[in-house]
Design a protein around this motif. Sequence first.
Motif, PDB file in Angstrom:
ATOM      1  N   GLY A   1      -3.989   4.678   2.050  1.00 57.49           N
ATOM      2  CA  GLY A   1      -3.381   4.915   0.744  1.00 57.49           C
ATOM      3  C   GLY A   1      -2.153   4.040   0.565  1.00 57.49           C
ATOM      4  N   ALA A   2      -1.876   3.656  -0.690  1.00 62.24           N
ATOM      5  CA  ALA A   2      -0.704   2.826  -0.982  1.00 62.24           C
ATOM      6  C   ALA A   2      -0.274   3.067  -2.416  1.00 62.24           C
ATOM      7  N   ALA A   3       1.040   3.132  -2.625  1.00 64.31           N
ATOM      8  CA  ALA A   3       1.539   3.327  -3.988  1.00 64.31           C
ATOM      9  C   ALA A   3       3.017   2.989  -4.060  1.00 64.31           C
ATOM     10  N   GLU A   4       3.437   2.604  -5.248  1.00 67.44           N
ATOM     11  CA  GLU A   4       4.853   2.377  -5.540  1.00 67.44           C
ATOM     12  C   GLU A   4       5.344   3.490  -6.453  1.00 67.44           C
TER      13      GLU A   4
ATOM     14  N   ALA B   1       5.704   8.805  -1.740  1.00 64.37           N
ATOM     15  CA  ALA B   1       4.863   9.531  -0.773  1.00 64.37           C
ATOM     16  C   ALA B   1       3.784  10.327  -1.482  1.00 64.37           C
ATOM     17  N   ARG B   2       4.164  11.041  -2.509  1.00 68.04           N
ATOM     18  CA  ARG B   2       3.183  11.867  -3.241  1.00 68.04           C
ATOM     19  C   ARG B   2       2.094  10.973  -3.853  1.00 68.04           C
ATOM     20  N   LEU B   3       2.491   9.856  -4.421  1.00 67.50           N
ATOM     21  CA  LEU B   3       1.510   8.967  -5.058  1.00 67.50           C
ATOM     22  C   LEU B   3       0.582   8.325  -4.023  1.00 67.50           C
ATOM     23  N   ALA B   4       1.136   7.941  -2.878  1.00 66.10           N
ATOM     24  CA  ALA B   4       0.304   7.314  -1.840  1.00 66.10           C
ATOM     25  C   ALA B   4      -0.666   8.311  -1.227  1.00 66.10           C
ATOM     26  N   LEU B   5      -0.218   9.542  -1.033  1.00 66.67           N
ATOM     27  CA  LEU B   5      -1.119  10.566  -0.496  1.00 66.67           C
ATOM     28  C   LEU B   5      -2.231  10.894  -1.488  1.00 66.67           C
TER      29      LEU B   5
ATOM     30  N   LEU C   1       2.982   3.873   2.242  1.00 68.70           N
ATOM     31  CA  LEU C   1       1.673   3.540   2.792  1.00 68.70           C
ATOM     32  C   LEU C   1       1.200   4.712   3.644  1.00 68.70           C
ATOM     33  N   VAL C   2      -0.090   4.969   3.615  1.00 69.52           N
ATOM     34  CA  VAL C   2      -0.684   5.960   4.510  1.00 69.52           C
ATOM     35  C   VAL C   2      -1.497   5.187   5.542  1.00 69.52           C
ATOM     36  N   VAL C   3      -1.019   5.203   6.794  1.00 65.97           N
ATOM     37  CA  VAL C   3      -1.640   4.435   7.874  1.00 65.97           C
ATOM     38  C   VAL C   3      -2.356   5.411   8.808  1.00 65.97           C
TER      39      VAL C   3
END
Length: 379
Positions: free
Chosen positions: A10-13, A32-36, A211-213
């Motif tokens: 997951g990835a987001a700004e 964090a909320r957007l990437a998750l 980023l979600v790694v």
Amino acid sequence: MKPGTVAIRGAAESRIGRVPELTELELRAEAARLALADAGLTLDQVDGVTSASQSPIDVAHYLGISPTWYDGTSVGGCSFLVHVRHAAAAIAAGYCSTVLVLHGESGRSGVGRPPRGMAADSVAGQFEQPYGVTAPFNRFTLPAMRFLKETGTTHEQLAAVAAVQSRWGEGNPRAGRPQRVSVQDVLDSELIAYPFHKLECCLRTDGGGALVVTSTERAEDGPRPPVYLLGSGEAGESPLVSVMADLTSSRAFRESSAAAFAEAGITQEDVDHLMAYDAFAHLPLYMLADLGFVDRADAGAFVAEGHTAPGGRLPMNTNGGGLRYTHTGMYGMFAIQEAVRQLRGEAFRQVPGVETSVVQGVGGMFTAAATLVLANRKP
């Protein structure tokens, strides 16, 4: 790490630009909320957290989670590339399974921003700051002028870095400088510190990214295309620009990129897309040379002739970079985000056929460097 065993799921700004309604901690949380959500996961599935400049323990507590692994490495703008590398090693070692790599910085509004002054007893505080070398633009002037002199690079070619990147960022509603500019426009902008004009210096913005790694197996089970980590590297040089071994070349760039390319098993010919951290216009010229894409004396001409522009053979800084898109103070997170977008085929100005992207970061005015080799296919 074996290439391709860890991926970005997951990835987001967050909101970027001028965001005075959010503190730095809140920028991290929004990202964090957007990437998750992008990853199709929830906070209770996260067991690793990273954060630069603010304790990852503080960040995890704010998010309401208790990670089994954390990393607070803070080496300037390339910290987030280092975090991805460290997260991959931790996942491979079994210390955690899903890591949030977080950034939030109120670089323009200064809201909820911890003090980041230079300590008087630091190396730079003792040997550079007393002589007036106190800001990025005047720490970088000496190497930039030496690079121009020794390589024969013209000031028009330096200005071309900003002009070419404006073609990538043109019309992007999230870009801080979405207008297309010419080399002459750059040279006509306000002189900040010779040789840098205003448009050769980065933006100053607020913003966050996440980023979600996780393991490749888990990333491939997500709702979005995984972005595989093929290789990574990190290196350090000197805390003082003035005592670099060579003012026209970064040893840290050379060492971090060589490690990443070797781990990924690629050469320069395999790279479809390059994100070269551009706090100032001279840095991409160093990176093109130090990463082995061109000879040092040819870097300026390579950009000016359009090889990094839309339609060129090495698309570079395709979001407009720190000069045109956003720069909160530590830009590396946003370079990774653009690489992920290009590899997923969802960038504002998408490059056709991107399979392998290299992200090159810098921290602390040539102090540190890190490199990621990312791909949308397994090796």
